[in-house]
Design a protein around this motif. Structure first.
Motif, PDB file in Angstrom:
ATOM      1  N   MET A  87     -10.311  -6.343   5.520  1.00 50.27           N
ATOM      2  CA  MET A  87     -10.686  -5.779   4.331  1.00 50.27           C
ATOM      3  C   MET A  87      -9.712  -4.877   3.731  1.00 50.27           C
ATOM      4  O   MET A  87      -9.306  -5.013   2.579  1.00 50.27           O
ATOM      5  CB  MET A  87     -12.190  -5.166   4.384  1.00 50.27           C
ATOM      6  N   LEU A  88      -9.304  -3.835   4.715  1.00 49.82           N
ATOM      7  CA  LEU A  88      -8.416  -2.721   4.200  1.00 49.82           C
ATOM      8  C   LEU A  88      -6.929  -3.480   3.706  1.00 49.82           C
ATOM      9  O   LEU A  88      -6.355  -3.281   2.682  1.00 49.82           O
ATOM     10  CB  LEU A  88      -8.081  -1.879   5.092  1.00 49.82           C
ATOM     11  N   ALA A  89      -6.603  -4.634   4.490  1.00 48.11           N
ATOM     12  CA  ALA A  89      -5.324  -5.214   4.236  1.00 48.11           C
ATOM     13  C   ALA A  89      -5.595  -5.914   2.856  1.00 48.11           C
ATOM     14  O   ALA A  89      -4.674  -6.160   1.957  1.00 48.11           O
ATOM     15  CB  ALA A  89      -5.046  -6.201   5.221  1.00 48.11           C
ATOM     16  N   ALA A  90      -6.807  -6.473   2.816  1.00 48.41           N
ATOM     17  CA  ALA A  90      -6.872  -7.373   1.311  1.00 48.41           C
ATOM     18  C   ALA A  90      -6.953  -6.492   0.372  1.00 48.41           C
ATOM     19  O   ALA A  90      -6.570  -6.919  -0.919  1.00 48.41           O
ATOM     20  CB  ALA A  90      -8.402  -8.173   1.608  1.00 48.41           C
ATOM     21  N   HIS A  91      -7.382  -5.408   0.240  1.00 50.83           N
ATOM     22  CA  HIS A  91      -7.392  -4.389  -1.034  1.00 50.83           C
ATOM     23  C   HIS A  91      -6.220  -3.753  -0.871  1.00 50.83           C
ATOM     24  O   HIS A  91      -6.100  -3.142  -1.980  1.00 50.83           O
ATOM     25  CB  HIS A  91      -8.652  -3.442  -0.726  1.00 50.83           C
ATOM     26  N   GLY A  92      -5.215  -3.691  -0.047  1.00 50.09           N
ATOM     27  CA  GLY A  92      -3.982  -2.916  -0.362  1.00 50.09           C
ATOM     28  C   GLY A  92      -4.137  -1.439   0.004  1.00 50.09           C
ATOM     29  O   GLY A  92      -5.296  -0.948   0.223  1.00 50.09           O
ATOM     30  N   SER A  93      -3.095  -0.971  -0.181  1.00 51.40           N
ATOM     31  CA  SER A  93      -2.836   0.627   0.179  1.00 51.40           C
ATOM     32  C   SER A  93      -3.581   1.555  -0.815  1.00 51.40           C
ATOM     33  O   SER A  93      -3.847   2.731  -0.531  1.00 51.40           O
ATOM     34  CB  SER A  93      -1.471   0.913   0.167  1.00 51.40           C
ATOM     35  N   ARG A  94      -3.951   1.008  -1.939  1.00 54.11           N
ATOM     36  CA  ARG A  94      -4.771   1.818  -2.859  1.00 54.11           C
ATOM     37  C   ARG A  94      -6.080   2.540  -2.129  1.00 54.11           C
ATOM     38  O   ARG A  94      -6.441   3.336  -2.683  1.00 54.11           O
ATOM     39  CB  ARG A  94      -5.177   1.012  -3.951  1.00 54.11           C
TER      40      ARG A  94
END
Length: 102
Positions: A87-94
């Motif tokens: 989920m973190l990777a899907a949402h990106g570094s923001r």
């Protein structure tokens, strides 16, 4: 007490500790408990004659539910961590600061 029973008692205690620390979030405690399980399992395997001792086989059979419970719990927690990372990777570094509380 036969050597095999003592080794199984240590393995049982190690799994109990692992099960207890899996409820928390202390990575060092989980790693320490995992290493203790690994060493205790190696000690049981090192006793080559344990299969021929009926008392040891009986004790190991009684421990199987605990061992299976720990295995399932570790797999569940690993899957949960993998899902969070996905989920973190899907949402990106923001959104990383929100996830890690920075």
């Amino acid at each position: 007490m036969p050597l095999g029973l003592a080794a199984l008692d240590e393995l049982f205690d190690a799994f109990e500790d692992l099960r207890d620390v899996l409820d928390g979030t202390d990575a060092l405690a989980i790693e320490t408990a995992s290493n203790r399980v690994s060493h205790a399992a190696a000690a049981v395997r090192a006793i080559g004659a344990w299969r021929s001792e009926p008392a040891v086989v009986e004790r190991l059979s009684a421990m199987l539910p605990l061992l299976e419970s720990a295995r399932v719990r570790v797999n569940l927690l690993a899957d949960h961590a993998g899902q969070r990372l996905a989920m973190l990777a899907a949402h990106g570094s923001r959104t990383a600061p929100l996830t890690y509380g920075r």
